[in-house]
Design an enzyme around this catalytic site. Structure first.
Site, mmCIF file in Angstrom:
data_model
loop_
_atom_site.group_PDB
_atom_site.id
_atom_site.type_symbol
_atom_site.label_atom_id
_atom_site.label_comp_id
_atom_site.label_asym_id
_atom_site.label_seq_id
_atom_site.Cartn_x
_atom_site.Cartn_y
_atom_site.Cartn_z
ATOM 1 N N SER A 134 0.817 -1.208 0.000
ATOM 2 C CA SER A 134 0.000 0.000 0.000
ATOM 3 C C SER A 134 0.862 1.274 0.000
ATOM 4 O O SER A 134 1.696 1.415 -0.867
ATOM 5 C CB SER A 134 -0.951 -0.063 1.196
ATOM 6 O OG SER A 134 -2.059 0.727 0.939
ATOM 7 N N LYS A 193 4.146 2.104 -2.467
ATOM 8 C CA LYS A 193 4.547 3.324 -3.179
ATOM 9 C C LYS A 193 5.998 3.621 -2.784
ATOM 10 O O LYS A 193 6.846 3.970 -3.605
ATOM 11 C CB LYS A 193 3.670 4.521 -2.784
ATOM 12 C CG LYS A 193 2.144 4.275 -2.841
ATOM 13 C CD LYS A 193 1.361 5.513 -2.405
ATOM 14 C CE LYS A 193 -0.017 5.271 -1.801
ATOM 15 N NZ LYS A 193 -1.017 4.598 -2.532
ATOM 16 N N TRP A 248 -10.144 0.492 -4.720
ATOM 17 C CA TRP A 248 -9.568 1.807 -4.420
ATOM 18 C C TRP A 248 -8.164 1.943 -5.021
ATOM 19 O O TRP A 248 -7.760 3.017 -5.442
ATOM 20 C CB TRP A 248 -9.538 1.994 -2.900
ATOM 21 C CG TRP A 248 -9.230 3.358 -2.416
ATOM 22 C CD1 TRP A 248 -8.168 3.722 -1.621
ATOM 23 C CD2 TRP A 248 -9.964 4.568 -2.652
ATOM 24 N NE1 TRP A 248 -8.200 5.062 -1.346
ATOM 25 C CE2 TRP A 248 -9.296 5.610 -1.973
ATOM 26 C CE3 TRP A 248 -11.122 4.865 -3.387
ATOM 27 C CZ2 TRP A 248 -9.750 6.931 -2.002
ATOM 28 C CZ3 TRP A 248 -11.571 6.189 -3.417
ATOM 29 C CH2 TRP A 248 -10.891 7.188 -2.729
ATOM 30 N N HIS A 253 -7.680 -5.705 0.496
ATOM 31 C CA HIS A 253 -6.434 -4.951 0.612
ATOM 32 C C HIS A 253 -5.612 -5.445 1.806
ATOM 33 O O HIS A 253 -5.958 -5.173 2.959
ATOM 34 C CB HIS A 253 -6.830 -3.479 0.814
ATOM 35 C CG HIS A 253 -5.693 -2.523 0.759
ATOM 36 N ND1 HIS A 253 -4.928 -2.333 -0.373
ATOM 37 C CD2 HIS A 253 -5.185 -1.679 1.693
ATOM 38 C CE1 HIS A 253 -4.027 -1.409 -0.137
ATOM 39 N NE2 HIS A 253 -4.153 -0.996 1.122
#
Ligand code: GTR
Length: 432
Positions: free
Chosen positions: A268, A272, A359, A409
């Site tokens: 998540s 990044k 998302w 997620h």
């Protein structure tokens, strides 16, 4: 006077009101049929229009893209930060029932040894006869959260309050020990011959808008806590990425680890972060972005799930100031995320999605990986090897790996299994 006050007050309210409203009014789309067409920047064309014809020219284009990312997205790491010596503060050869050696390593990040510091938790498989490949990545809740091993000290840094983790006063406690263990199948990773190093990301920056003031970015800034960041100064993701490189500095010196075979992994927001770390620091031999979404592997120009505008509104501290200029004009952004993935080339990179994680835009993550392929081709490397998204739970890929698994997620044992199989193929000694 009064009317001036009223006018200013109303204006202020309007501004504040607009801002508060803005987060939930920001248009979001999660319907594939409503994704408008978009045009991606071409990684193989220089800003001045010249084509990139070979791997040598790519090195120049790579530098250009990296610079665009520093200027417009993640910001620039300040110059002149120190590289401090790490100290092994504890070493236990009989950890996890004798399976592992557990090392705790303390790495001050700035000049003052009392300032921000990394506490690295490293497990080495005792069965290994030679230096082992390793996974390194941040955890969300403290090193003590990734395992029930009582030998792991509680994290010292600020921790987000989460009732499910028993954190209510931003301080680690015994009850939260092991709360993140499902994301870190440590015994399984060790049994497959890998070392695992993890660090609490809050050691580098407390993850809230003003968190930088009590963290690395505040301590490193000229103006201290009054610092006003220039549009291209680093955000939290930049700081976290830099911290991963400091962990890498240590891993290179540990004779039990093969420093040429270190994979960086993140989930998540930390996915990044692992991408940005892998882009800037080519010592990471493999880069893994688990459900990294917007600002990670997902294409920014694809209007699906979280958007540039929304992420900047929710997490204003993650990216550099200039990134906000693109909130309502993503096509003006001079890069898109396939180019970030391409910065890993020719190193192996793995992007992963989860079916219920709309998302993060699973298709956008897949396409980010897909459109990095032409750069891998310059090196004669086979990219994903598929034209379209694979079915769920069907990993694909050559030098670029991808899977979408069922579920939500999270970083799961399934994900780790795919990463280890990928690492088995790509981090072989012969491949170095
Ligand atoms: C979400 C954010 C995502 C992702 C995620 C996470 O709230 O919108 O970009 O980073 O947090 O890190 O868990």
């Amino acid at each position: 006077m009064i009317s001036r006050f009223l006018r200013t007050g109303t204006a202020l309210l309007l501004v504040l009101g607009w801002k508060a409203l803005a987060v939930d009014k920001i248009p979001i789309n999660e319907d594939e049929s409503k994704v408008p067409p978009y045009t991606l920047p071409d990684p193989l064309v220089f800003t001045d229009g010249r084509p990139v014809k070979d791997a040598a020219a790519w090195q120049q284009r790579r530098a250009e893209i990296l610079e665009l990312y520093r200027t417009h997205v993640y910001g620039r790491t300040p110059k002149g930060l120190p590289r401090k010596k790490a100290t092994v503060t504890s070493e236990d050869h009989n950890a996890l029932g004798g399976l592992a050696t557990r090392k705790l390593i303390h790495v001050p990040l700035l000049w003052n040894d009392k300032g921000p510091a990394l506490d690295i938790l490293l497990y080495l498989p005792n069965a290994a006869k030679q230096p082992v490949p390793a996974f390194v990545g941040y955890n969300f809740n403290g090193n003590h959260a990734v395992t029930t091993d009582p030998g792991v000290p509680l994290a010292r840094s600020w921790i987000e309050n989460r009732r499910e983790n028993f954190i209510t006063n931003n301080v680690a406690n015994e009850q939260s020990r092991g709360c993140e263990a499902s994301a870190w199948p440590i015994e399984h990773i060790l049994a497959r011959g890998y070392a695992v190093a993890t660090i609490y990301y809050g050691d580098v920056e407390a993850d809230f808008a003003e968190g930088w003031k009590q963290s690395l970015r505040g301590a490193a800034a000229k103006g201290g806590t009054n610092h006003v960041f220039a549009p291209d100064e680093w955000g939290a993701i930049g700081a976290w990425s830099w911290g991963l490189s400091r962990a890498m500095d240590y891993l290179e010196t540990d004779s039990a680890v093969d420093g040429k075979r270190v994979a960086v992994i993140g989930h998540s927001r930390l996915g990044k972060t692992s991408l940005w770390a892998g882009a800037q620091d080519e010592r990471f031999a493999l880069v893994i972005a688990n459900e990294s979404g917007e600002g990670g592997a997902a294409l920014a120009r694809r209007w699906f799930g979280e958007t540039v505008w929304r992420i900047n509104a929710s997490f204003p501290h993650w990216f550099c100031g200039r990134f906000k200029d693109y909130n309502e004009n993503v096509p003006a952004l001079p890069v898109d995320q396939h180019e970030l993935i391409a910065l890993m080339a020719p190193r192996p990179v793995y992007v992963a999605s989860a079916e219920d994680d709309k998302w993060a835009d699973p298709r956008g993550e897949f396409l980010g990986a897909k459109h990095a392929e032409p750069v891998y081709a310059l090196f004669g490397k086979f990219g994903l090897g598929v034209a379209d998204m694979p079915a769920v739970n069907t990993p694909v890929g050559g030098t670029i790996g991808y899977h979408i698994r069922t579920g939500k997620h999270a970083l799961t044992a399934y994900d780790w299994d795919q990463y280890m199989s990928f690492a088995d193929r790509h981090l072989t000694k012969a491949g170095q």
